[in-house]
Enzyme design. Structure first.
Site, short mmCIF file in Angstrom:
data_model
loop_
_atom_site.label_atom_id
_atom_site.label_comp_id
_atom_site.label_asym_id
_atom_site.label_seq_id
_atom_site.Cartn_x
_atom_site.Cartn_y
_atom_site.Cartn_z
N SER A 256 56.18 39.82 37.31
CA SER A 256 55.65 41.19 37.37
C SER A 256 56.68 42.20 37.87
O SER A 256 57.55 41.87 38.69
CB SER A 256 54.44 41.21 38.30
OG SER A 256 54.11 42.52 38.68
N TYR B 278 56.16 47.64 34.06
CA TYR B 278 55.31 48.83 34.12
C TYR B 278 56.25 50.00 33.89
O TYR B 278 57.14 50.24 34.72
CB TYR B 278 54.67 48.99 35.49
CG TYR B 278 53.44 48.14 35.74
CD1 TYR B 278 52.34 48.22 34.88
CD2 TYR B 278 53.36 47.32 36.85
CE1 TYR B 278 51.20 47.45 35.13
CE2 TYR B 278 52.23 46.56 37.09
CZ TYR B 278 51.16 46.64 36.23
OH TYR B 278 50.04 45.89 36.47
N THR C 113 53.57 46.49 29.82
CA THR C 113 52.12 46.59 30.03
C THR C 113 51.68 48.03 29.77
O THR C 113 52.20 48.96 30.38
CB THR C 113 51.75 46.15 31.46
OG1 THR C 113 52.13 44.78 31.60
CG2 THR C 113 50.25 46.28 31.71
N LYS D 105 51.69 44.44 26.13
CA LYS D 105 50.57 43.72 26.78
C LYS D 105 49.46 44.72 27.08
O LYS D 105 49.70 45.73 27.74
CB LYS D 105 51.06 43.09 28.09
CG LYS D 105 49.97 42.45 28.94
CD LYS D 105 50.57 41.71 30.12
CE LYS D 105 49.54 41.01 30.98
NZ LYS D 105 48.86 41.88 31.93
N HIS E 1 43.93 43.25 31.16
CA HIS E 1 44.47 43.17 32.52
C HIS E 1 43.52 42.37 33.42
O HIS E 1 43.37 42.63 34.61
CB HIS E 1 44.64 44.59 33.07
CG HIS E 1 45.86 44.78 33.92
ND1 HIS E 1 46.94 45.51 33.49
CD2 HIS E 1 46.18 44.37 35.17
CE1 HIS E 1 47.86 45.54 34.45
NE2 HIS E 1 47.42 44.85 35.48
N GLY F 80 45.82 34.02 34.73
CA GLY F 80 46.12 34.84 35.90
C GLY F 80 45.50 34.28 37.16
O GLY F 80 46.09 33.42 37.83
C1 LIG Z 1 45.92 40.03 41.34
C2 LIG Z 1 46.39 40.40 39.98
C3 LIG Z 1 47.57 41.09 39.83
C4 LIG Z 1 48.02 41.44 38.57
N1 LIG Z 1 49.21 42.08 38.44
C5 LIG Z 1 49.67 42.38 37.21
C6 LIG Z 1 50.94 42.99 37.06
O1 LIG Z 1 51.64 43.24 38.01
N2 LIG Z 1 51.33 43.29 35.79
C7 LIG Z 1 50.56 43.02 34.69
O2 LIG Z 1 50.95 43.31 33.56
N3 LIG Z 1 49.36 42.42 34.82
C8 LIG Z 1 48.91 42.09 36.04
N4 LIG Z 1 47.72 41.45 36.17
C9 LIG Z 1 46.97 41.05 34.95
C10 LIG Z 1 47.39 39.65 34.49
O3 LIG Z 1 48.67 39.66 33.95
C11 LIG Z 1 46.42 39.11 33.42
O4 LIG Z 1 46.32 40.06 32.41
C12 LIG Z 1 45.05 38.75 33.96
O5 LIG Z 1 45.13 38.25 35.27
C13 LIG Z 1 44.39 37.73 33.08
O6 LIG Z 1 43.07 37.52 33.46
P1 LIG Z 1 42.59 36.34 34.44
O7 LIG Z 1 43.01 36.72 35.81
O8 LIG Z 1 41.11 36.36 34.27
O9 LIG Z 1 43.22 35.07 33.98
C14 LIG Z 1 47.25 41.09 37.43
C15 LIG Z 1 46.07 40.39 37.59
C16 LIG Z 1 45.63 40.03 38.85
C17 LIG Z 1 44.36 39.26 38.98
#
Ligand SMILES: Cc1cc2nc3c(=O)[nH]c(=O)nc-3n(C[C@H](O)[C@H](O)[C@H](O)COP(=O)(O)O)c2cc1C
Length: 392
Positions: free
Chosen positions: A137, A160, A186, A263, A287, A341
């Site tokens: 990330s 980002y 993203t 994304k 996300h 995630g």
């Molecule tokens: C705590 C947390 C932090 C996240 N941080 C980012 C991030 O920094 N950048 C990003 O593109 N997506 C981020 N995401 C989204 C994840 O990349 C992903 O799309 C998502 O977690 C998938 O769903 P799931 O948690 O149900 O598996 C984050 C998700 C969570 C839960």
């Protein structure tokens, strides 16, 4: 001496042997009661500070999209096929010329030291040991150079796009220098979001933020002191750049030779535009329910994106994947890979590296079992005909 008595004497002799006494006791991993990835969630909740737990758990507004991700899987059933020789099964995939043993990828997630002191490094060790792709990330709490060093193969970097081009450019250059072949941009939090569940948890957590977060000299909470933001000329920026358009793709192309993946696409229209603008791949994602409210589950979105892209680029997906059968369903609808995630973040919080490895092992075993039961001995054999939709 009869046979039973002789056996007992032999066992007594063994038990008294100094050789056996020197054996270390069987390793207690603390994971004996973990059977599936959901089992990690309560363990993580107990281990993680309340405000951080809120950040991990949150969706947006009423968490409707968050729930829609899971609900989408229940609408599909599997159509198992019998009498196929599945003794040799190959679950490997190829992405941009790299082969991986399964389609399971670690989604980018920010601030992993909020869950475990070793954060992204613990995740990297588990990922490289079991040969999974990790996407790092923008808001990683460990510098990209340190994580790239742990891996045997290149990682991908999630960007980002910040509101200051110079800042964005610096991060892209760093990712390039660290050897990342792919930039995952993203695009689903452009302009901001309302993470209400997180806000409630933060309000109820009595500890000062400075207990966990570096604080700037003027007293602001130090998100801007994250490792990837070091060296920026200005700290006045947002990572939810509201001014991005499809024209920005051209700018990224001029900036870097890395492959570009978007994304956070959720419609056929945007998927078509992505193809027209020459992006190299898509992640169908909301996300993890943390972008728009009243959205669809990503598995419900996938078919229209597959139709719109018609095999012209790889389509990855994430959002609510918790079982091997969930992964199988997405692959049957045409996905190239599946990112997870929260499950690995729960495991990280509860057990560190060993937990993350266990999540990857469980999902791999479940996915391969789904392949077995559907008579698919390689990924190309997983077709639409192996899933169906329940009638309402
Ligand atoms: C705590 C947390 C932090 C996240 N941080 C980012 C991030 O920094 N950048 C990003 O593109 N997506 C981020 N995401 C989204 C994840 O990349 C992903 O799309 C998502 O977690 C998938 O769903 P799931 O948690 O149900 O598996 C984050 C998700 C969570 C839960």
């Amino acid at each position: 001496m009869n046979q039973a008595l002789a056996r007992r004497r032999f066992l007594e002799f063994l038990a008294a042997s100094p050789l056996l006494a020197q054996q270390p006791p069987a390793k207690d991993t603390g994971m004996q009661d973990i059977f599936n990835v959901m089992d990690f969630e309560p363990r993580a909740k107990a281990a993680i500070a309340p405000a951080h737990w809120g950040y991990l758990r949150t969706g947006v507004d009423d968490d409707l999209t968050l729930r829609a991700n899971r609900a989408a899987f229940d609408r599909l059933f599997l159509r198992p096929r019998r009498m196929v020789d599945v003794s040799k099964l190959d679950s490997s995939i190829e992405l941009f010329g790299q082969k991986w043993p399964t389609p399971i990828v670690l989604a980018p997630a920010g601030s992993q030291k909020a869950y475990h002191p070793e954060g992204e490094a613990a995740v990297a060790r588990a990922a490289t040991r079991l040969n999974h792709l990790q996407i790092l990330s923008t808001v990683t709490s460990t510098p990209i150079e340190d994580i790239a060093k742990i891996h045997r193969r290149p990682i991908w970097y999630q960007l980002y796009p910040t509101s200051i081009w110079d800042n964005t450019e610096r991060m892209v250059r760093r990712a390039e220098a660290a050897g990342c072949p792919v930039l995952v941009i993203t695009v689903d939090t452009q302009g901001g979001r309302n993470t209400e569940t997180e806000a409630r948890s933060v309000a109820l957590d009595p500890r000062p933020c400075s207990a966990c977060h570096p604080v700037t000299s003027d007293g602001r909470r130090g998100r801007r002191m994250m490792p990837m933001f070091q060296g920026f000329q200005t700290q006045e920026f947002t990572v939810h750049n509201p001014a991005q358009t499809w024209d920005s793709i051209r700018r990224y192309r001029q900036l870097t030779s890395m492959k570009l993946i978007l994304k956070g696409l959720e419609t056929a229209e945007d998927a078509r535009l992505a193809v027209e603008h020459g992006v190299d791949g898509i992640v169908v994602s909301n996300h993890g329910g943390r972008a728009v409210e009243s959205g669809r589950g990503t598995l419900d979105v996938l078919p229209e994106v597959m139709d719109a892209t018609a095999g012209r680029l790889p389509v990855l997906i994430d959002g609510g994947f918790r079982r091997g059968t969930d992964i199988f369903k997405a692959m049957a609808l045409g996905a190239s890979a599946v990112c997870i995630g929260r499950p690995y973040l729960w495991a990280l919080g509860a057990f560190g590296e060993a937990g993350v490895a266990r999540v990857l092992e469980i999902l791999t075993a479940e996915f391969r079992l789904a392949m077995t039961q559907c008579g698919t001995i390689h990924i190309a054999a997983i077709s639409k005909s192996l899933v169906g939709y329940h009638s309402r």
